[in-house]
Design a protein around this motif. Structure first.
Motif: not given
Length: 396
Positions: A72-77
């Motif tokens: 998930s790109l959420g980890h890059l927030k």
């Protein structure tokens, strides 16, 4: 060059769908190298400064059309917020209600990050329906992901056909550098091509001999060319079955007026390990029980002389087994020579490809090159003379 930049499209009051490459390395849920994230800063800043709302579209790893939580790109927030210095609003999908709600929730100056485009099975198939759903979220499309431009995906090529489109600042810089290197270069042009195998770079070599004045061949590839000329290389890595192809490339280069440069001396060892006992011999004098692991000092002097007589350099691949000392010596020395000439304003130098970037960084030379491309596959396909779908879709 025929493609729009941010300067060519109206952005004020627009939702700007911005394709980026933030496929960064992570360990334990933490980003370990923010280089790719840092590089999108100029594009994000320009869009916001001109009144646009930035919505980031990106892939992460290879989930193959399925939702994989660890991808998930959420980890890059957090890493994005730290790098951009802005609030990042995350959308749990890249289409539909979650995407629309995230865009609506973001204030001007915030950045919207939508979920991994490759969670969608239609992304890598360039599904027109997915491209249409993505396009429906915004008013303008900006592609700042040259590294993904060789793939015709819904978020790189399909969407560009449906909205006013432009290259972002990173894409623009990449395209201008590549045009200066091969499109309409200052001559003479020299290309350095290294690496292990001729077979993986056939198209590259075939294209370059018709476009450059000098071609320096290094690494294991050079051994195959030596074998093709009847020179024994002991236990060295060499694709003996590719010898006829190597001879064809040599003949094609001669017909095109391109001079191919092979090692004149080599560093050989009996073991492939750091600090292995080694010696320098003529290129045609490799002992039967030894292997060639680097180009020798006379070869470096010859390559440097070619650099000094040239105006433009394109570099892809190391000259030897640069990962282990002392077999990084030729790559380091040649890279530093190119860097010094570039620093002095005597050479335009463009380099790309994973091993190449690592080798130039190791040599401490990368910072002085005119342009370093971090796009592996796209950079190679451009050097091979292929049309890149993500770039072609931006043509005005």
């Amino acid at each position: 060059m025929g493609w729009n930049t941010l300067d060519d499209v109206a952005l004020a009051g627009k939702v700007v769908l911005t394709r980026v490459d933030i496929n960064v390395p992570m360990e334990g849920g933490v980003v370990t190298d923010t280089t790719r994230i840092d590089k999108i800063g100029p594009t994000v800043g320009d869009i916001i400064a001109r009144g646009g709302k930035v919505v980031l579209l990106a892939h992460f790893d290879r989930p193959k059309g399925k939702v994989v939580p660890e991808m998930s790109l959420g980890h890059l927030k957090a890493a994005l917020e730290a790098s951009l210095g802005r609030k990042v609003v995350f959308g749990s999908d890249c289409i539909g209600a979650p995407a629309r709600e995230a865009i609506a929730a973001a204030a001007q100056g915030d950045v919207v990050l939508l979920e991994n485009t490759r969670f969608q099975p239609g992304e890598e198939k360039n599904d027109p329906a997915l491209a249409a759903e993505l396009a429906a979220l915004g008013d303008v499309f900006v592609n700042d992901a040259f590294s993904a431009a060789h793939r015709a995906h819904a978020s790189t090529e399909g969407i560009a056909r449906l909205l006013p489109s432009a290259a972002g600042r990173l894409m623009e810089a990449e395209l201008r550098a590549l045009e200066a290197a091969l499109g309409s270069p200052q001559r003479p042009v020299v290309a350095v091509v290294g690496g292990a195998k001729v077979s993986t770079k056939l198209e590259l070599l075939g294209n370059l001999v018709g476009k450059v004045d000098h071609l320096v061949i290094g690494g294991g590839m050079a051994n195959t060319f030596l074998v093709a000329q009847g020179i024994e290389v002991g236990k060295s890595l060499a694709e003996r079955d590719m010898a006829p192809t190597a001879l064809e490339i040599l003949a094609k280069a001669k017909a095109a007026g391109c001079t191919i440069h092979l090692p004149v001396d080599v560093v050989v060892a009996r073991e492939f390990k750091a600090s292995a006992a080694n010696e320098t011999v003529a290129a045609d004098a490799c002992p039967a029980d030894a292997m060639i692991l680097d180009a020798g000092p006379a070869t470096v002097r010859a390559v440097t002389a070619v650099f000094e007589a040239s105006k433009t350099l394109i570099w892809n691949g190391p000259l030897g087994a640069f990962e282990i000392a002392p077999f990084n010596a030729a790559t380091n020395a040649a890279a530093r020579a190119a860097a010094a000439l570039t620093r002095a304003g005597k050479l335009i130098s463009v380099a790309g490809g994973g091993d190449t970037v690592a080798a130039l960084n190791q040599a401490g030379a990368a910072g002085d090159f005119t342009f370093i491309s971090t796009a592996g596959g796209a950079f190679l396909e451009w050097m091979e003379g292929k049309e890149l779908p993500g770039v072609a879709a931006l043509m005005a």
